[in-house]
Motif scaffolding. Sequence first.
Motif, PDB file in Angstrom:
ATOM      1  N   LEU A 167      22.820  52.847  12.904  1.00  0.00           N
ATOM      2  CA  LEU A 167      23.029  51.842  11.855  1.00  0.00           C
ATOM      3  C   LEU A 167      21.699  51.387  11.236  1.00  0.00           C
ATOM      4  N   ILE A 168      20.677  51.295  12.050  1.00  0.00           N
ATOM      5  CA  ILE A 168      19.358  50.865  11.561  1.00  0.00           C
ATOM      6  C   ILE A 168      18.852  51.810  10.475  1.00  0.00           C
ATOM      7  N   TYR A 169      18.991  53.103  10.733  1.00  0.00           N
ATOM      8  CA  TYR A 169      18.471  54.099   9.798  1.00  0.00           C
ATOM      9  C   TYR A 169      19.366  54.263   8.572  1.00  0.00           C
ATOM     10  N   LEU A 170      20.651  53.983   8.734  1.00  0.00           N
ATOM     11  CA  LEU A 170      21.560  54.009   7.586  1.00  0.00           C
ATOM     12  C   LEU A 170      21.194  52.900   6.602  1.00  0.00           C
ATOM     13  N   LYS A 171      20.776  51.777   7.118  1.00  0.00           N
ATOM     14  CA  LYS A 171      20.360  50.673   6.253  1.00  0.00           C
ATOM     15  C   LYS A 171      19.092  51.036   5.484  1.00  0.00           C
ATOM     16  N   HIS A 172      18.203  51.807   6.142  1.00  0.00           N
ATOM     17  CA  HIS A 172      16.988  52.261   5.457  1.00  0.00           C
ATOM     18  C   HIS A 172      17.320  53.150   4.266  1.00  0.00           C
ATOM     19  N   LYS A 173      18.475  53.825   4.356  1.00  0.00           N
ATOM     20  CA  LYS A 173      18.899  54.719   3.270  1.00  0.00           C
ATOM     21  C   LYS A 173      19.838  54.018   2.284  1.00  0.00           C
ATOM     22  N   ASN A 174      19.919  52.708   2.399  1.00  0.00           N
ATOM     23  CA  ASN A 174      20.770  51.900   1.502  1.00  0.00           C
ATOM     24  C   ASN A 174      22.226  52.347   1.526  1.00  0.00           C
ATOM     25  N   CYS A 175      22.674  52.795   2.698  1.00  0.00           N
ATOM     26  CA  CYS A 175      24.069  53.237   2.834  1.00  0.00           C
ATOM     27  C   CYS A 175      25.011  52.047   2.961  1.00  0.00           C
ATOM     28  N   THR A 176      26.219  52.222   2.481  1.00  0.00           N
ATOM     29  CA  THR A 176      27.286  51.251   2.715  1.00  0.00           C
ATOM     30  C   THR A 176      27.902  51.579   4.060  1.00  0.00           C
ATOM     31  N   THR A 177      27.879  50.645   4.986  1.00  0.00           N
ATOM     32  CA  THR A 177      28.365  50.899   6.351  1.00  0.00           C
ATOM     33  C   THR A 177      29.669  50.156   6.611  1.00  0.00           C
ATOM     34  N   ILE A 178      30.637  50.905   7.111  1.00  0.00           N
ATOM     35  CA  ILE A 178      31.963  50.353   7.419  1.00  0.00           C
ATOM     36  C   ILE A 178      32.274  50.666   8.880  1.00  0.00           C
ATOM     37  N   ALA A 179      32.449  49.639   9.676  1.00  0.00           N
ATOM     38  CA  ALA A 179      32.768  49.832  11.093  1.00  0.00           C
ATOM     39  C   ALA A 179      34.269  49.733  11.311  1.00  0.00           C
ATOM     40  N   LEU A 180      34.788  50.609  12.165  1.00  0.00           N
ATOM     41  CA  LEU A 180      36.185  50.537  12.596  1.00  0.00           C
ATOM     42  C   LEU A 180      36.167  50.288  14.099  1.00  0.00           C
ATOM     43  N   THR A 181      36.473  49.048  14.501  1.00  0.00           N
ATOM     44  CA  THR A 181      36.435  48.711  15.923  1.00  0.00           C
ATOM     45  C   THR A 181      37.637  47.858  16.302  1.00  0.00           C
ATOM     46  N   ASN A 182      37.723  47.590  17.593  1.00  0.00           N
ATOM     47  CA  ASN A 182      38.825  46.798  18.147  1.00  0.00           C
ATOM     48  C   ASN A 182      38.496  45.305  18.172  1.00  0.00           C
ATOM     49  N   ASN A 183      37.273  44.959  17.736  1.00  0.00           N
ATOM     50  CA  ASN A 183      36.828  43.576  17.939  1.00  0.00           C
ATOM     51  C   ASN A 183      35.935  43.116  16.795  1.00  0.00           C
ATOM     52  N   ASN A 184      36.407  42.107  16.070  1.00  0.00           N
ATOM     53  CA  ASN A 184      35.641  41.545  14.953  1.00  0.00           C
ATOM     54  C   ASN A 184      34.277  41.002  15.377  1.00  0.00           C
ATOM     55  N   ASN A 185      34.182  40.593  16.644  1.00  0.00           N
ATOM     56  CA  ASN A 185      32.957  39.970  17.137  1.00  0.00           C
ATOM     57  C   ASN A 185      32.028  40.943  17.855  1.00  0.00           C
ATOM     58  N   SER A 186      32.368  42.231  17.835  1.00  0.00           N
ATOM     59  CA  SER A 186      31.534  43.227  18.508  1.00  0.00           C
ATOM     60  C   SER A 186      30.221  43.421  17.738  1.00  0.00           C
ATOM     61  N   PRO A 187      29.177  43.918  18.421  1.00  0.00           N
ATOM     62  CA  PRO A 187      27.886  44.126  17.740  1.00  0.00           C
ATOM     63  C   PRO A 187      27.989  45.019  16.501  1.00  0.00           C
TER      64      PRO A 187
END
Length: 323
Positions: free
Chosen positions: A109-129
Amino acid sequence: MTSTLLEIAKNVIKVEARVLNDLANNLDHSFTTCCELLNKTKHPIILSGLGKSGLIAKKITATLTSIGIKSIYLHPNEALHGDIGIIENKSCCLLLSNSGKTQELLDLLIYLKHKNCTTIALTNNNNSPLAQKAQHHIEIKVKKEADPLNILPSCSTTATLAMGDAIAITLMSMKKITLADFQKNHPAGTLGHLLKPVKNNMHPLNTLCCLTSNSMSKEILDILTKIPLGAVCITDKNKKLLGIITDGDIRRMAKKKKEFENLQAKDIMTVNPLTTTENETLKEALEKMQNRTSEISILPVISKKNTLCGLLRLHDIIGKINT
């Protein structure tokens, strides 16, 4: 013992079905926001996950690709060792993790932000890291897995797969992907064959022997014997379709009428028979045959103005599927 095993299996399916029902009921605007972002991207969609989530990510990638939406599965470990170079600036990335704690994805995720990517997480928990650090999040809430120990990824993987299908089919609608578009990506196999046009599989007009409505029963029998397609088409002088006579029609009429040899085609034929066209798909033609109370295995193929141009048989469709 058998009944006990069946009950276990049935319970698994029922538990997963309830999870999917809850997932549908809890879907909110975060889903539509993410689909809008995915629809606008000009780059291939990147999907990443580890373990079972990685397998689901691969399947979603395959689904998106099959409908013409460019997608790439990126293994998070390989990404951190050079494969991140495949990601273009401002790409959209779907990151799958049931727990939302997968360290490899958090590092990626750190490096995706460096590339100005739009990041979408699919997880079981809204409060997860992962959910907190990604720009967008779709929650796939699963309270319990289907096994009694609550350790086997089952409900969670089923729910994530269903969410992937929901994303793919929503994008399919947004991009107005047609059957013709879909067929371009499926030239082989059963599905590919069924999506081909009727004209590729029909017996063309020049291989048929058409009779007139005044043709006698003996002539009809001779043609059905000489050209064993299972049916003969009845047309006027301009090849406009008037009716069809099948082997079955002959047998049924011969049983009913004592003076069968004196009958003409117009006495035996089915008037205004069910037809298909050259440009319909074999799938559409097959559905016409199957959606009748009485069995139909042959369809005349017509062009504009009801002009006969061929004959399509169920036997030929099934034969190609099974080869």
